[in-house]
Design a protein around this motif. Structure first.
Motif, PDB file in Angstrom:
ATOM      1  N   TYR A  64      36.981  22.808 110.780  1.00 19.54           N
ATOM      2  CA  TYR A  64      38.131  22.211 110.413  1.00 19.54           C
ATOM      3  C   TYR A  64      38.748  21.759 111.763  1.00 19.54           C
ATOM      4  CZ  TYR A  64      37.781  24.843 106.084  1.00 19.54           C
ATOM      5  OH  TYR A  64      37.184  25.461 104.848  1.00 19.54           O
ATOM      6  N   ASP A  66      42.408  20.148 113.653  1.00 25.96           N
ATOM      7  CA  ASP A  66      43.627  20.554 113.762  1.00 25.96           C
ATOM      8  C   ASP A  66      44.426  19.942 112.650  1.00 25.96           C
ATOM      9  OD1 ASP A  66      42.862  22.208 115.767  1.00 25.96           O
ATOM     10  OD2 ASP A  66      43.464  20.813 117.307  1.00 25.96           O
ATOM     11  N   SER A  67      44.023  18.790 112.584  1.00 27.08           N
ATOM     12  CA  SER A  67      44.838  18.070 111.324  1.00 27.08           C
ATOM     13  C   SER A  67      44.733  18.398 110.023  1.00 27.08           C
ATOM     14  CB  SER A  67      44.578  16.306 111.577  1.00 27.08           C
ATOM     15  OG  SER A  67      43.062  16.266 111.121  1.00 27.08           O
ATOM     16  N   ASP A  68      43.274  18.973 109.911  1.00 25.73           N
ATOM     17  CA  ASP A  68      43.023  19.332 108.306  1.00 25.73           C
ATOM     18  C   ASP A  68      43.569  21.037 108.195  1.00 25.73           C
ATOM     19  OD1 ASP A  68      41.595  17.140 107.850  1.00 25.73           O
ATOM     20  OD2 ASP A  68      39.746  17.940 108.702  1.00 25.73           O
ATOM     21  N   ALA A  70      46.222  21.612 109.369  1.00 29.19           N
ATOM     22  CA  ALA A  70      47.665  21.522 109.224  1.00 29.19           C
ATOM     23  C   ALA A  70      48.125  21.282 107.715  1.00 29.19           C
ATOM     24  CB  ALA A  70      48.463  20.365 110.146  1.00 29.19           C
ATOM     25  N   ASP A  71      47.174  20.385 106.924  1.00 29.11           N
ATOM     26  CA  ASP A  71      47.115  19.956 105.670  1.00 29.11           C
ATOM     27  C   ASP A  71      47.060  21.257 104.676  1.00 29.11           C
ATOM     28  OD1 ASP A  71      48.037  17.553 106.778  1.00 29.11           O
ATOM     29  OD2 ASP A  71      46.071  16.796 106.512  1.00 29.11           O
ATOM     30  N   LEU A  72      46.124  22.147 105.131  1.00 31.07           N
ATOM     31  CA  LEU A  72      45.781  23.260 104.203  1.00 31.07           C
ATOM     32  C   LEU A  72      46.959  23.997 103.660  1.00 31.07           C
ATOM     33  CD1 LEU A  72      42.291  24.433 105.670  1.00 31.07           C
ATOM     34  CD2 LEU A  72      42.755  22.728 103.593  1.00 31.07           C
ATOM     35  N   PRO A  73      47.163  24.277 102.642  1.00 34.63           N
ATOM     36  CA  PRO A  73      48.264  25.196 102.088  1.00 34.63           C
ATOM     37  C   PRO A  73      48.161  26.599 102.068  1.00 34.63           C
ATOM     38  CG  PRO A  73      47.180  24.516 100.036  1.00 34.63           C
ATOM     39  CD  PRO A  73      46.497  23.817 101.379  1.00 34.63           C
ATOM     40  N   ARG A  74      48.800  27.492 102.805  1.00 34.95           N
ATOM     41  CA  ARG A  74      48.795  28.758 102.772  1.00 34.95           C
ATOM     42  C   ARG A  74      48.626  29.782 101.422  1.00 34.95           C
ATOM     43  NH1 ARG A  74      52.817  31.689 106.881  1.00 34.95           N
ATOM     44  NH2 ARG A  74      51.095  33.312 106.733  1.00 34.95           N
TER      45      ARG A  74
END
Length: 265
Positions: A64, A66-68, A70-74
């Protein structure tokens, strides 16, 4: 009518002024008049339950960017759910034309399966002899249900000859496993080796097996091989049964010896 409404109209002030703040009003359900409402700090009492995906954290950074990331939800309890399409809601069978599934709604026109109620039992075939009663039963097999199971791991002479054993080498269950001629698995891993007579062998070898077929034994003895019959696993018996069996063997051995003496005399 208008005069009647005007005579019953109540005059209320435009604004209502409270002499005390809302937080100090007496609690209506409390029998004590001095009890006042205290503001609850819900923001400080509320705790969010967070599930952290440690496997995703431990993943190599090349998977992954860094941009991906950041988009992944917790992972939280409010966003966990099955994959889309993996859970299908069962079809709710209707009753009649109004259900929009046709006149019979998939039940057919008549018959026991179209009526309400428990239906028919599993395996019922309309009164004829069902399958589970037509097939032969396993009881009555000579030797029991274990009679058909293999008792040896078989190897033919042609396979031993193709393995490239040199003269004087030992052929056993372990050496055949190392050369990948046999690969027993499951129950067969505890079975002894048996040599069969398919093929020819012209190399003098030291063969150790649990059993040899009569034709294989004859061929191997002609080739000059050394044959060793390994003892099999003894079946556990009760000590009292083993004692009685030993006494019986001793008795019959003495009886055979006496019969041999009489014949020789």
């Amino acid at each position: 009518m208008a005069s009647l409404l005007s005579s019953r109209t109540l005059s209320l002030p435009s604004t209502i002024v409270l002499s005390s703040p809302l937080n100090s009003l007496p609690l209506l359900s409390s029998p004590f008049p001095l009890t006042t409402l205290t503001p609850l700090r819900l923001n400080s009492l509320r705790r969010a339950l967070i599930v952290i995906n440690h496997a995703a954290r431990a993943a190599p950074p090349s998977l992954y960017s860094d941009s991906d990331a950041a988009d992944l939800p917790r992972f939280r309890l409010d966003n966990l759910g099955p994959q889309p399409g993996s859970r299908k809601k069962a079809k709710r069978k209707g009753r009649g034309i109004a259900a929009g599934q046709g006149n019979s709604c998939g039940f057919g026109m008549r018959g026991q399966k179209s009526r309400s109620g428990p239906g028919i039992m599993r395996g019922f075939e309309g009164g004829q002899m069902p399958l589970y009663r037509r097939i032969p039963k396993l009881r009555g097999i000579a030797g029991g249900m274990r009679a058909g199971l293999p008792k040896y791991v078989h190897i033919n002479l042609k396979n031993i000859a193709a393995a490239g054993f040199k003269e004087g080498e030992e052929v056993s269950l372990e050496s055949l496993k190392n050369k990948r001629l046999i690969n027993p698995s499951g129950r067969e891993r505890r079975l002894p080796l048996k040599v069969l007579a398919d093929g020819e062998l012209n190399v003098k070898l030291n063969i150790k097996a649990g059993a040899f077929s009569a034709a294989a034994k004859e061929k191997l003895e002609e080739a000059g091989c050394t044959l060793t019959v390994l003892p099999g696993r003894r079946k556990w018996v009760k000590p009292s049964v083993a004692k009685n069996k030993a006494r019986a063997d001793e008795y019959f051995a003495a009886k055979r010896a006496a019969a041999a003496e009489q014949v020789s005399a």
